[in-house]
Design an enzyme around this catalytic site. Structure first.
Site, PDB file in Angstrom:
ATOM      1  N   GLY A  77       0.785  -1.232   0.000  1.00  0.00           N
ATOM      2  CA  GLY A  77       0.000   0.000   0.000  1.00  0.00           C
ATOM      3  C   GLY A  77       0.814   1.277   0.000  1.00  0.00           C
ATOM      4  N   THR A 108       2.018   3.008  -2.676  1.00  0.00           N
ATOM      5  CA  THR A 108       1.457   3.908  -3.677  1.00  0.00           C
ATOM      6  C   THR A 108       0.114   4.458  -3.193  1.00  0.00           C
ATOM      7  OG1 THR A 108       2.500   2.533  -5.350  1.00  0.00           O
ATOM      8  CG2 THR A 108       0.861   4.112  -6.106  1.00  0.00           C
ATOM      9  N   GLU A 146      10.505 -17.327  18.426  1.00  0.00           N
ATOM     10  CA  GLU A 146      10.562 -15.918  18.819  1.00  0.00           C
ATOM     11  C   GLU A 146      10.383 -15.763  20.329  1.00  0.00           C
ATOM     12  OE1 GLU A 146      11.730 -13.846  16.823  1.00  0.00           O
ATOM     13  OE2 GLU A 146      11.555 -15.102  15.045  1.00  0.00           O
ATOM     14  N   ASP A 169      20.693 -16.735  13.242  1.00  0.00           N
ATOM     15  CA  ASP A 169      21.038 -16.480  14.642  1.00  0.00           C
ATOM     16  C   ASP A 169      22.363 -17.151  14.981  1.00  0.00           C
ATOM     17  OD1 ASP A 169      18.543 -15.348  14.854  1.00  0.00           O
ATOM     18  OD2 ASP A 169      17.611 -17.145  15.706  1.00  0.00           O
TER      19      ASP A 169
HETATM   20  P1  ADP Z   1       2.721  -0.900  -3.252  1.00  0.00           P
HETATM   21  O1  ADP Z   1       2.807   0.442  -3.887  1.00  0.00           O
HETATM   22  O2  ADP Z   1       3.217  -0.941  -1.850  1.00  0.00           O
HETATM   23  O3  ADP Z   1       3.307  -2.002  -4.062  1.00  0.00           O
HETATM   24  P2  ADP Z   1      -0.031  -0.498  -3.744  1.00  0.00           P
HETATM   25  O4  ADP Z   1      -0.276   0.759  -3.024  1.00  0.00           O
HETATM   26  O5  ADP Z   1       0.154  -0.398  -5.198  1.00  0.00           O
HETATM   27  O6  ADP Z   1       1.191  -1.279  -3.119  1.00  0.00           O
HETATM   28  O7  ADP Z   1      -1.206  -1.516  -3.393  1.00  0.00           O
HETATM   29  C1  ADP Z   1      -1.876  -2.229  -4.378  1.00  0.00           C
HETATM   30  C2  ADP Z   1      -3.312  -2.385  -4.015  1.00  0.00           C
HETATM   31  O8  ADP Z   1      -3.476  -3.200  -2.861  1.00  0.00           O
HETATM   32  C3  ADP Z   1      -3.974  -1.074  -3.666  1.00  0.00           C
HETATM   33  O9  ADP Z   1      -4.458  -0.437  -4.787  1.00  0.00           O
HETATM   34  C4  ADP Z   1      -5.081  -1.508  -2.740  1.00  0.00           C
HETATM   35  O10 ADP Z   1      -6.211  -1.933  -3.454  1.00  0.00           O
HETATM   36  C5  ADP Z   1      -4.503  -2.709  -2.042  1.00  0.00           C
HETATM   37  N1  ADP Z   1      -3.922  -2.345  -0.744  1.00  0.00           N
HETATM   38  C6  ADP Z   1      -2.627  -2.445  -0.394  1.00  0.00           C
HETATM   39  N2  ADP Z   1      -2.445  -2.061   0.879  1.00  0.00           N
HETATM   40  C7  ADP Z   1      -3.648  -1.675   1.345  1.00  0.00           C
HETATM   41  C8  ADP Z   1      -4.112  -1.176   2.607  1.00  0.00           C
HETATM   42  N3  ADP Z   1      -3.277  -0.981   3.636  1.00  0.00           N
HETATM   43  N4  ADP Z   1      -5.418  -0.890   2.718  1.00  0.00           N
HETATM   44  C9  ADP Z   1      -6.263  -1.088   1.694  1.00  0.00           C
HETATM   45  N5  ADP Z   1      -5.889  -1.556   0.496  1.00  0.00           N
HETATM   46  C10 ADP Z   1      -4.602  -1.870   0.309  1.00  0.00           C
HETATM   47 ZN    ZN Z   2      15.860 -16.264  15.611  1.00  0.00          ZN
HETATM   48 MG    MG Z   3       3.439   0.703  -5.798  1.00  0.00          MG
END
Ligand code: ADP
Ligand code: ZN
Ligand code: MG
Length: 624
Positions: free
Chosen positions: A209, A211, A427, A502
């Site tokens: 998430g 982006t 852990e 470890d």
């Molecule tokens: P990254 O840029 O980290 O690779 P993105 O932001 O492109 O990931 O995420 C891809 C899709 O996954 C988003 O468009 C959304 O639909 C979903 N997603 C990822 N993380 C979340 C989150 N924390 N909450 C809601 N949807 C998420």
């Molecule tokens: Zn360990």
């Molecule tokens: Mg991305």
């Protein structure tokens, strides 16, 4: 130009040549290959009604069909000698009315008309090439807009993303709220001289998430969002990347307040001087320009640069210096609570059957990222739609899960209870050992959510000054490192490879103590290893300064030290077996445990508000 585009240009030219030759071939098919003597014969038989000689072709109209045609067109190698030879016949037949008309078109060496057709063809070819290249350029950024930054303004699908759409990352959102506030009202901050970071790095694996979060910041603040991918900078000719960077920042300043989002910044921000071979100088130029631009804009320009990467370790250190990307926000795979919230976000626009329990779904998707979860719900919705069912059922979700797990790369993501139990135990072993060792730092967080290639993690306050360690500290660190392995050996009677890292680190520490810091009585206060720099427990090249006679002794002493640490660790863990079981149960339920929850558990206090469900026991019953 990149190989690919060069190749495709050649392809286009080739195809064009083929088409042209086919067309010309068609013209040729229109010609009737009569030999010279056959033509002469037609004249002699008084068959020719009229003819036109043009260049090296003669077109004849006949009184009677020849080969079923009354109009023939054939090549004439030497029109002039034809004219001379046939002239008397032509004169004669014109007089007696057999030949109604004839024409010898002037065969000039150069006529403007001669040029028109080739020019038209060349023009058409060029136009075609240009159109093709332009259309490619629009798709992939080639050729057109050389130095322009190819950015996406605003939100591509026109939908505003807000923090509401991003779930399970509450701390990260809180941290970004500051940026939002600044973008909303920059003056409020600049008036009192507050310094707002230029750049902020979002670090985390794909699909977590990053982006989405960057977009949400723009959405929350109601500012423009200029997004570009790091790889867009590097695919072009030398100098273009740098000019794109310049252009990007210019655009942003014009429309400020704005957010510049550079996705996959590692593509352009790799450590300089580390590349092998081509394209390397171009990357450096681009990176340098990025550094210059980030230094160049003042704190009140209203532009904030967000960047995303999952490889912060390969970034050029200059990028991370103050005034550039000096702040980092880590985003990991969500834990069970986060997963449930993310599922809820993505279920908002879907109709769920009353029997669907997203909590259960969240529980069985350890290691899934936000993108995975969104994909899961989407697959389930597709399945429901395919069967013309208006609501999405638990069975759809199950089937979707099966489908996703059938994909090769995800299979390892979902781990069975047994696996999770081993990780939890491992852990817990580290954490309990650390807790019982006076010199070791307090445990901050324990998790069994996989990150990168480790299955779980136990965090503690990082040791800040390595050179200040005492022998006791180092020894106890070895004990803590062995915690995972010892717990496995003690409580499940089998050991896993999960502890290999470890053990590696513990062994290096032990060797350092024995052979480098002179901390072993048997060998005396002598350093047998030499490296200019001292980095404890890290991988580095050391030159040995001991004779073979000592080599055996060093190994022996290292082993003795490790054995001692192992025994001490076992002693600590045995004493706290009940605590370890409690921690395991908690981790299997919640996947992560905060530092305070851990301390509460160790002090036999109630652990937070969460109830304890011993998955461990039910699992053992079914497994055995
Ligand atoms: P990254 O840029 O980290 O690779 P993105 O932001 O492109 O990931 O995420 C891809 C899709 O996954 C988003 O468009 C959304 O639909 C979903 N997603 C990822 N993380 C979340 C989150 N924390 N909450 C809601 N949807 C998420
Ligand atoms: Zn360990
Ligand atoms: Mg991305």
């Amino acid at each position: 130009m990149k190989k690919r585009s060069l190749f495709s240009v050649l392809l286009y030219v080739g195809v064009l040549a083929l088409v042209l030759s086919l067309v010309l071939g068609l013209f040729n098919l229109g010609q009737d290959d009569l030999t010279y003597s056959q033509i002469v014969e037609l004249f002699n038989k008084e068959q020719v009604k009229s003819f036109v000689v043009e260049e090296q072709t003669i077109t004849l109209r006949l009184h009677n069909n020849y080969n079923g045609k009354d109009k023939l067109s054939c090549p004439l190698a030497d029109p002039e000698s034809f004219r001379q030879e046939m002239w008397s016949t032509i004169q004669e037949q014109t007089k007696n009315g057999v030949l109604e008309s004839y024409d010898f078109l002037p065969q000039e060496g150069f006529s403007p008309y001669d040029l028109i057709l080739p020019l038209l063809i060349v023009g058409a070819v060029l136009l075609l090439l240009w159109v093709l290249l332009m259309s490619r350029a629009n798709n992939s950024g080639h050729m057109a807009n050389f130095g322009k930054a190819r950015t996406v303004m605003g939100v591509p699908d026109g939908k505003k993303v807000t923090f509401e759409d991003v779930a399970g990352v509450d701390e990260e959102k809180a941290e970004l709220q500051e940026i939002v506030d600044f973008l909303k009202d920059p003056e409020k901050f600049t008036k009192i001289g507050a310094r707002i970071p230029h750049g902020l790095l979002l670090v985390g694996p794909p699909g977590t998430g990053k982006t989405l979060l960057a977009r949400a910041v723009a959405g929350e603040a109601g500012v423009q969002f200029l997004s570009i991918s790091g790889s867009d900078f590097v695919e072009m000719y030398v100098g273009v990347g740098a000019s794109r960077v310049r252009d990007l920042f210019e655009q942003a300043k014009k429309i400020a307040p704005a957010i510049i989002f550079i996705d996959e910044i590692d593509a352009v921000g790799r450590k300089r001087g580390s590349g092998l071979g081509g394209g390397h100088d171009e990357k450096e130029q681009t990176l340098n320009q990025l550094l210059v631009e980030m230094d160049g804009f003042s704190h009140n320009s209203g532009v904030i640069v967000l960047a995303a990467t999952n490889r912060p370790d390969i970034l050029d250190p200059a990028l991370l210096r103050p005034g550039r990307f000096d702040r980092r926000i880590h985003i990991g795979a969500p834990d069970v609570k986060g997963r449930e919230e993310i599922l809820k976000v993505h279920a908002r626009n879907k109709k769920l059957d009353a029997g669907v329990d997203l909590r259960i779904v969240a529980r069985s998707t350890v290691g899934f990222t936000g993108a995975d979860l969104s994909n899961l719900l989407n697959e389930a919705a597709i399945m429901a739609a395919r069967d013309n069912r208006p609501v999405l059922t638990m069975e759809d979700l199950n089937n979707a899960m099966m489908k996703i797990l059938a994909g090769p790369e995800k299979r390892s993501r979902v781990r069975n209870r047994r696996d999770l139990h081993v990780t939890a135990l491992h852990e817990a072993g580290h954490a309990v050992a650390m807790y019982n060792l006076p010199t070791q730092d307090p445990v901050l967080h324990i998790t069994i959510v996989p990150r990168g290639n480790s299955l779980g993690a136990t965090w503690h306050v990082p040791r800040d000054d390595a050179s200040n360690l005492t022998r006791n500290q180092m020894f106890e660190e070895i004990v803590a490192l062995l915690g995972g392995r010892v717990a496995e050996a003690l409580f499940i009677g089998d050991i896993s490879v999960g502890a290999s890292n470890d053990i590696d680190r513990a062994s290096k520490l032990a060797r350092d103590m024995v052979a480098h810091y002179g901390m072993c009585e048997a060998l005396g206060t002598v350093s047998y290893l030499d490296d200019g720099e001292v980095f404890i427990g890290r991988d580095y090249q050391m030159t040995k300064r001991y004779s073979e006679q000592f080599a055996g002794t060093i190994d022996e002493q290292v082993k003795q030290l490790m054995d001692k640490a192992y025994a001490r660790c076992a002693e600590l863990l045995k004493k706290d077996e009940d605590k370890i079981n409690k921690i395991i149960a908690f981790l299997l339920e919640h996947e992560s445990m905060s530092g305070s929850q851990f301390v509460a558990c160790m002090e036999d206090r109630e652990i937070g508000e969460a109830e304890l469900v011993s998955m461990f026991q039910t699992d053992e019953e079914t497994e055995e």
